[in-house]
Write an enzyme that holds these catalytic residues in place. Structure first.
Site, PDB file in Angstrom:
ATOM      1  N   HIS A 274      26.138 -12.094  -6.706  1.00 35.61           N
ATOM      2  CA  HIS A 274      26.468 -10.661  -6.579  1.00 35.61           C
ATOM      3  C   HIS A 274      26.174  -9.904  -7.878  1.00 35.61           C
ATOM      4  CE1 HIS A 274      28.746 -11.939  -2.969  1.00 35.61           C
ATOM      5  NE2 HIS A 274      29.102 -12.948  -3.740  1.00 35.61           N
TER       6      HIS A 274
ATOM      7  N   GLU B 142       7.351  -4.161 -12.954  1.00 36.63           N
ATOM      8  CA  GLU B 142       7.670  -3.119 -11.961  1.00 36.63           C
ATOM      9  C   GLU B 142       6.541  -2.979 -10.930  1.00 36.63           C
ATOM     10  OE1 GLU B 142       9.171   0.621 -13.923  1.00 36.63           O
ATOM     11  OE2 GLU B 142       8.987  -0.667 -15.665  1.00 36.63           O
TER      12      GLU B 142
ATOM     13  N   TYR C 298     -13.660 -10.389  21.737  1.00 38.15           N
ATOM     14  CA  TYR C 298     -13.843  -9.568  20.546  1.00 38.15           C
ATOM     15  C   TYR C 298     -13.711  -8.084  20.875  1.00 38.15           C
ATOM     16  CZ  TYR C 298     -15.818  -7.182  16.555  1.00 38.15           C
ATOM     17  OH  TYR C 298     -15.992  -6.343  15.491  1.00 38.15           O
TER      18      TYR C 298
ATOM     19  N   LYS D 202      11.024   4.030 -26.081  1.00 39.57           N
ATOM     20  CA  LYS D 202      10.918   3.216 -24.867  1.00 39.57           C
ATOM     21  C   LYS D 202       9.890   2.099 -24.961  1.00 39.57           C
ATOM     22  CE  LYS D 202      12.467   3.974 -21.192  1.00 39.57           C
ATOM     23  NZ  LYS D 202      12.220   5.050 -20.232  1.00 39.57           N
TER      24      LYS D 202
ATOM     25  N   ASN E 283       8.556  -0.194 -21.775  1.00 35.41           N
ATOM     26  CA  ASN E 283       8.786  -0.352 -20.343  1.00 35.41           C
ATOM     27  C   ASN E 283       8.103  -1.590 -19.772  1.00 35.41           C
ATOM     28  OD1 ASN E 283      10.170   2.110 -20.348  1.00 35.41           O
ATOM     29  ND2 ASN E 283       8.271   3.250 -20.037  1.00 35.41           N
TER      30      ASN E 283
ATOM     31  N   SER F  57       6.530   5.299 -23.580  1.00 31.29           N
ATOM     32  CA  SER F  57       6.703   6.555 -22.859  1.00 31.29           C
ATOM     33  C   SER F  57       5.996   7.648 -23.637  1.00 31.29           C
ATOM     34  CB  SER F  57       8.195   6.862 -22.743  1.00 31.29           C
ATOM     35  OG  SER F  57       8.375   8.247 -22.540  1.00 31.29           O
TER      36      SER F  57
HETATM   37  N1  ARG Z   1     -18.555  -5.342  11.567  1.00 30.97           N
HETATM   38  C1  ARG Z   1     -18.042  -6.084  12.667  1.00 30.97           C
HETATM   39  C2  ARG Z   1     -16.648  -6.613  12.321  1.00 30.97           C
HETATM   40  O1  ARG Z   1     -16.293  -6.562  11.208  1.00 30.97           O
HETATM   41  C3  ARG Z   1     -18.948  -7.194  12.994  1.00 30.97           C
HETATM   42  C4  ARG Z   1     -18.975  -7.595  14.435  1.00 30.97           C
HETATM   43  C5  ARG Z   1     -19.423  -6.511  15.292  1.00 30.97           C
HETATM   44  N2  ARG Z   1     -19.762  -6.957  16.592  1.00 30.97           N
HETATM   45  C6  ARG Z   1     -20.026  -6.077  17.534  1.00 30.97           C
HETATM   46  N3  ARG Z   1     -20.405  -6.530  18.649  1.00 30.97           N
HETATM   47  N4  ARG Z   1     -19.901  -4.791  17.339  1.00 30.97           N
HETATM   48  O2  ARG Z   1     -15.913  -7.087  13.125  1.00 30.97           O
END
Ligand code: ARG
Length: 468
Positions: free
Chosen positions: A165, A299, A326, A292, A294, A286
């Site tokens: 504490h 920090e 993707y 000072k 720092n 400072s």
């Molecule tokens: N610049 C894209 C990324 O970072 C690469 C892959 C892009 N693929 C696509 N089919 N647009 O993810």
């Protein structure tokens, strides 16, 4: 390096399918070259492994492979010497390199992308980058641990008040305190090692999402790039970034530990504590208050912790809404990853250097430990050893502390007679356990703060570090 703004010059339609080029604003918005150019080494490394495999599998000719290798060697030189012109018109690092390769070697450059997609290409580059980053992070963690161990060894006899504490609790040695951080960092290193296992998987071969119709040899590519495993599922291989999240999570935990240490340094630098002196090269003055000094570095590390937490939250959120496989969203994985690696590596390194130069002020630590009745528990334990129940001993000592506070004395400064007014069980031998040294020495078990235990812990820590 900002990508060269050659938009108008190369502003053309994506392919024959498109009736107009993307607008300049779209091109700017979708391009990643400004930040993914730092994947250039990984991109070339992956392309060379892919090309070699395509050649062995008779998908491209030996001449194609030679051309590709020659072109990539040239591109490497150009990028290293700053000659390479990264262009927004080519969107990302993959297309930038491929376009230049084709300029340099013609037909073979156009064949390189056979059996591959940018989707598995980028997943590969990010894994290669992350794997190396994890190794560098681990090395930096070890450097910091060594700095802490050096401080520990130099402060075997330095005693400070341990707090709970933030109130004086019980005396501990500064070496024991340093070793607490060594332990946190041991677990941090373990987390990195563990996350690395899942980074170390080859995604290439997944192509766009479903695999490829070419007779690829993924084992060969995995071996040449040093991957321990091959991604089992093509959809998963191109789409998930959980390996990035794991590494950034391990990094967030490292920052949390560094931030706690920083907070202690800030407190210890405060003249009310004056437990440590940081070398001037790690402090700033400072512009208005001439007196000072720092602890800016500490920090800032504390402050940068928030930014790494933000990256972790950003990445988790990035992934949560994505249907397989993707999606362009994934392009947003790179900046938080890169910034996390840079921030954590930088913080670990400067903290290690700062600690190497840190000077303790044992007299002030000792004075603070003498002020807060840090050995009160020792007196209670003493009474228990003489036969009193702990709860009763606790109350007896509370009264003794109250009396000592009124007399403005430490418990050890009370006379035997005064102490005996609280319990007849107290004898001359009490003073041995009321001293700071006596208090430490009494905690003589595995993990305790007794000097001989801490020295053994230091030896074990060194052994664990060298065992990797
Ligand atoms: N610049 C894209 C990324 O970072 C690469 C892959 C892009 N693929 C696509 N089919 N647009 O993810």
């Amino acid at each position: 390096m900002t990508a060269h703004n050659s938009l108008s010059k190369k502003h053309q339609a994506w392919s024959g399918l498109f009736s107009e080029p993307v607008s300049v604003i779209t091109q700017r918005f979708t391009a990643s070259i400004d930040f993914d150019q730092r994947l250039w080494r990984e991109d070339i490394q992956g392309s060379l492994a892919h090309a070699k495999m395509l050649c062995i599998q008779n998908v491209i000719s030996a001449q194609d492979l030679l051309d590709i290798e020659r072109g990539m060697a040239q591109i490497t030189k150009e990028i290293e010497s700053g000659q390479f012109e990264f262009s927004l018109a080519h969107e990302d690092i993959h297309l930038n390199i491929e376009k230049r390769l084709t300029e340099l070697v013609g037909e073979a450059g156009k064949r390189l992308h056979t059996g591959r997609s940018r989707n598995d290409q980028v997943a590969l580059d990010v894994r290669l980058y992350t794997r190396r980053a994890v190794d560098e992070l681990r090395a930096s963690v070890v450097e910091l641990q060594k700095a802490l161990l050096m401080q520990a060894k130099q402060n075997v006899h330095t005693i400070l008040p341990g707090f709970t504490h933030l109130q004086v609790a019980q005396p501990v040695s500064f070496e024991h305190h340093c070793l607490a951080y060594v332990e946190m960092l041991m677990r941090d290193a373990e987390r990195l090692i563990d996350a690395r296992k899942r980074v170390d998987t080859l995604p290439l071969g997944a192509a766009a999402l479903a695999g490829t119709t070419f007779p690829i040899d993924r084992d060969h590519v995995a071996k040449s790039l040093g991957f321990a495993r091959i991604a089992e599922n093509s959809l998963d291989a191109v789409s998930d970034r959980d390996f990035v999240i794991e590494v950034v999570s391990a990094c967030a935990t490292i920052m949390m530990h560094l931030s706690r240490l920083s907070e202690e340094l800030v407190l210890w630098m405060n003249p009310r504590f004056a437990f440590v002196r940081l070398p001037d090269r790690f402090t700033t003055g400072s512009s208005i208050m001439p007196q000072k000094k720092n602890p800016d570095v500490a920090e800032l590390i504390r402050g940068k912790t928030g930014r790494v937490y933000g990256h972790l939250m950003g990445l988790l959120t990035l992934m949560k809404g994505q249907a397989l496989a993707y999606n362009k969203d994934n392009q947003e994985d790179k900046e938080p990853l890169f910034d996390t690696v840079d921030t954590v590596t930088g913080s670990l390194r400067i903290m290690a250097e700062m600690l190497a130069g840190l000077q303790t002020v044992p007299a002030n630590m000792r004075a603070a430990a003498m002020e807060g009745y840090a050995t009160a528990t020792d007196l209670a334990d003493y009474l228990v050893r003489k036969g009193m129940a702990f709860r009763e001993a606790h109350e007896v000592v509370a009264l003794a502390v109250k009396a000592a506070q009124e007399a403005q004395k430490d418990l050890s400064a009370l006379s035997l007679k005064e102490l005996q007014t609280f319990s007849g069980l107290i004898g001359e031998d009490v003073f041995a356990c009321l001293s700071l040294e006596g208090s430490l020495a009494a905690r003589d078990h595995f993990g305790g703060t007794a000097p001989r235990q801490v020295e053994a812990a230091i030896a074990r820590a060194y052994a664990r570090l060298s065992a990797g």
